[in-house]
Design an enzyme around this catalytic site. Sequence first.
Site, PDB file in Angstrom:
ATOM      1  CB  CYS A 137      28.476 -50.263  68.172  1.00  0.00           C
ATOM      2  SG  CYS A 137      28.526 -50.419  69.972  1.00  0.00           S
ATOM      3  CD  GLN A 138      34.647 -53.867  67.974  1.00  0.00           C
ATOM      4  OE1 GLN A 138      34.272 -53.669  66.824  1.00  0.00           O
ATOM      5  NE2 GLN A 138      35.439 -54.875  68.291  1.00  0.00           N
ATOM      6  CB  THR A 139      31.685 -53.152  73.334  1.00  0.00           C
ATOM      7  OG1 THR A 139      31.563 -51.721  73.498  1.00  0.00           O
ATOM      8  CG2 THR A 139      33.090 -53.500  72.879  1.00  0.00           C
ATOM      9  CG  HIS A 140      24.687 -53.071  73.158  1.00  0.00           C
ATOM     10  ND1 HIS A 140      24.034 -52.350  72.188  1.00  0.00           N
ATOM     11  CD2 HIS A 140      23.760 -53.290  74.134  1.00  0.00           C
ATOM     12  CE1 HIS A 140      22.785 -52.160  72.543  1.00  0.00           C
ATOM     13  NE2 HIS A 140      22.590 -52.712  73.725  1.00  0.00           N
ATOM     14  CG  HIS A 141      30.012 -47.419  74.715  1.00  0.00           C
ATOM     15  ND1 HIS A 141      31.269 -47.060  75.137  1.00  0.00           N
ATOM     16  CD2 HIS A 141      29.259 -46.321  74.913  1.00  0.00           C
ATOM     17  CE1 HIS A 141      31.266 -45.821  75.580  1.00  0.00           C
ATOM     18  NE2 HIS A 141      30.053 -45.350  75.448  1.00  0.00           N
ATOM     19  NE  ARG A 142      31.145 -47.370  68.695  1.00  0.00           N
ATOM     20  CZ  ARG A 142      31.907 -47.737  67.659  1.00  0.00           C
ATOM     21  NH1 ARG A 142      32.212 -46.854  66.715  1.00  0.00           N
ATOM     22  NH2 ARG A 142      32.348 -48.974  67.559  1.00  0.00           N
ATOM     23  CB  SER A 143      24.631 -50.265  69.217  1.00  0.00           C
ATOM     24  OG  SER A 143      25.197 -51.204  70.115  1.00  0.00           O
TER      25      SER A 143
END
Length: 274
Positions: free
Chosen positions: A230-236
């Site tokens: 994702c943007q920071t591998h939080h959502r992903s």
Amino acid sequence: MSLFPLLLQPAELAGRLNEPRLLILDVGKEAIYQQAHLPGAIFLDYRRLQKGVPPAPGLLPEAEAIAQLFSDIGLQADTHVVAYDDEGGTRAARLLWLLDAAGHQHYSWLNGGIHAWLDEDLPIETEAVYAIPSQVTAAQLDLKPQVDLEYLLAHYQDENLVIWDARTAEEFAGSRVMAARGGHIPGAVNYDWSLLIDPARNNRLLPLETIQKQLSALGIDSSKTVITHCQTHHRSSFSWLAGKILGFKQIFGYPGAWSEWGNNPDTPVAVGKD
């Protein structure tokens, strides 16, 4: 051997809260933890799960920082971690991804987190719970190699690899820009992580058959190596977790994520819906 399945239902956990190897971690907002948390749950500050340094704050913390975190929460080799949060599972999933990256294999996600727990009228506590620290050293960690920028640049066009972009459609298309450049990795497939959960069912995961059907229609399936970001591998982290629950053997997170790729002037970028 793990105490619980990866996808853990609230009622199943509620009947086994006294398991000696169990460690319940609340990775949600501290204010909500103070209002209500699972019995025995220990609060964990989400910021400790990532390096937090621009331009790629989602990278893994240093090994020493991970070892200190594991010591602080009292992690042992046979501890079974159950993680939950109050925002749909992304913070909890990031914790589970970190555990996996560091070689700890006994973990579960509480389906729906605190919202599902409260929906089923299960017991809660308000008093803070503190861990009995353990002694974990960096040398004890089994840190796995992570998908990095160099690897992705070399392999993003491989036929047997699919990049699962878990951001919003606007971020993917480049109409919402959150780095030096907007858009997506050429050839990536967009499936917003939030489509995986059902807000009408207190953020529980959608039926697995539904998710599998939707992902397969996009070319995301277990026959390929799947890399999610994702943007920071939080959502992903949550899309990584969903893939694991579906039984994907070759699913990996790209922790550099768009914050790294989109801020690098030398990476290829595509814009638009495709």
